[in-house]
Design a protein around this motif. Sequence first.
Motif, short mmCIF file in Angstrom:
data_model
loop_
_atom_site.label_atom_id
_atom_site.label_comp_id
_atom_site.label_asym_id
_atom_site.label_seq_id
_atom_site.Cartn_x
_atom_site.Cartn_y
_atom_site.Cartn_z
N PHE A 144 0.86 -1.19 0.00
CA PHE A 144 0.00 0.00 0.00
C PHE A 144 0.89 1.23 0.00
O PHE A 144 1.89 1.24 0.71
CB PHE A 144 -0.88 -0.01 1.26
N PRO A 145 0.63 2.25 -0.71
CA PRO A 145 -0.45 2.49 -1.66
C PRO A 145 -0.07 2.20 -3.11
O PRO A 145 -0.89 2.33 -4.00
CB PRO A 145 -0.75 3.96 -1.48
N ASN A 146 1.19 1.81 -3.35
CA ASN A 146 1.65 1.64 -4.74
C ASN A 146 0.89 0.57 -5.49
O ASN A 146 0.63 0.71 -6.69
CB ASN A 146 3.15 1.32 -4.77
N ASP A 147 0.54 -0.54 -4.83
CA ASP A 147 -0.14 -1.65 -5.50
C ASP A 147 -1.65 -1.59 -5.40
O ASP A 147 -2.34 -2.38 -6.04
CB ASP A 147 0.35 -2.98 -4.92
N GLY A 148 -2.17 -0.70 -4.60
CA GLY A 148 -3.62 -0.57 -4.45
C GLY A 148 -3.95 0.23 -3.21
O GLY A 148 -3.14 0.33 -2.29
N ARG A 149 -5.14 0.76 -3.21
CA ARG A 149 -5.58 1.58 -2.07
C ARG A 149 -6.73 0.95 -1.30
O ARG A 149 -7.10 1.41 -0.25
CB ARG A 149 -5.96 2.98 -2.54
N THR A 150 -7.31 -0.12 -1.87
CA THR A 150 -8.39 -0.80 -1.16
C THR A 150 -7.96 -2.23 -0.86
O THR A 150 -7.01 -2.76 -1.47
CB THR A 150 -9.67 -0.85 -2.02
N GLU A 169 -8.14 -4.33 -4.03
CA GLU A 169 -7.03 -4.10 -4.96
C GLU A 169 -5.75 -4.77 -4.47
O GLU A 169 -5.03 -5.40 -5.24
CB GLU A 169 -6.78 -2.60 -5.12
N LEU A 170 -5.46 -4.64 -3.19
CA LEU A 170 -4.25 -5.24 -2.63
C LEU A 170 -4.29 -6.75 -2.70
O LEU A 170 -3.29 -7.40 -3.04
CB LEU A 170 -4.03 -4.77 -1.19
N LEU A 171 -5.44 -7.35 -2.38
CA LEU A 171 -5.57 -8.80 -2.48
C LEU A 171 -5.42 -9.29 -3.91
O LEU A 171 -4.79 -10.34 -4.15
CB LEU A 171 -6.91 -9.25 -1.90
N ALA A 172 -5.97 -8.56 -4.86
CA ALA A 172 -5.85 -8.96 -6.27
C ALA A 172 -4.39 -8.92 -6.72
O ALA A 172 -3.92 -9.83 -7.41
CB ALA A 172 -6.71 -8.04 -7.15
N VAL A 173 -3.66 -7.88 -6.34
CA VAL A 173 -2.25 -7.79 -6.71
C VAL A 173 -1.43 -8.87 -6.02
O VAL A 173 -0.58 -9.52 -6.63
CB VAL A 173 -1.70 -6.37 -6.39
N ALA A 174 -1.67 -9.09 -4.73
CA ALA A 174 -0.94 -10.13 -4.00
C ALA A 174 -1.21 -11.50 -4.60
O ALA A 174 -0.30 -12.31 -4.76
CB ALA A 174 -1.32 -10.11 -2.52
N ASP A 175 -2.46 -11.75 -4.98
CA ASP A 175 -2.82 -13.04 -5.59
C ASP A 175 -2.12 -13.20 -6.93
O ASP A 175 -1.59 -14.27 -7.24
CB ASP A 175 -4.33 -13.15 -5.75
N ALA A 176 -2.08 -12.15 -7.74
CA ALA A 176 -1.39 -12.22 -9.03
C ALA A 176 0.11 -12.43 -8.83
O ALA A 176 0.74 -13.19 -9.55
CB ALA A 176 -1.66 -10.95 -9.83
N ASN A 177 0.68 -11.76 -7.84
CA ASN A 177 2.12 -11.89 -7.56
C ASN A 177 2.48 -13.25 -6.98
O ASN A 177 3.64 -13.64 -7.03
CB ASN A 177 2.58 -10.78 -6.63
N LEU A 178 1.51 -13.94 -6.45
CA LEU A 178 1.74 -15.26 -5.90
C LEU A 178 2.21 -16.21 -7.00
O LEU A 178 3.00 -17.11 -6.75
CB LEU A 178 0.46 -15.80 -5.26
N TYR A 179 1.75 -15.99 -8.21
CA TYR A 179 2.08 -16.86 -9.32
C TYR A 179 3.14 -16.24 -10.20
O TYR A 179 3.80 -16.79 -10.95
CB TYR A 179 0.83 -17.19 -10.13
#
Length: 71
Positions: A52-58, A61-71
């Motif tokens: 936060f806040p670079n990858d998302g503010r909600t 949004e943060l969960l979606a980015v973390a999930d994408a980065n997981l793979y």
Amino acid sequence: GDEFMMVGYGQSIHEVRALANRLRERLQNEGHRVDGDERVVPIGASFGIAMFPNDGRTRQELLAVADANLY
């Protein structure tokens, strides 16, 4: 596999990556002993990091980015 979330405050990306690496090494080194068995089953881990806040503010949004980065 199971997924877990960890929330921190005020860490830099370097600190977060270092923590993820320490957790991964600890899991790999200790493994899991099967009930009543001499064998130790290795455990692996993957980490999806979002800052936060670079990858998302909600939260979403943060969960979606973390999930994408997981793979």
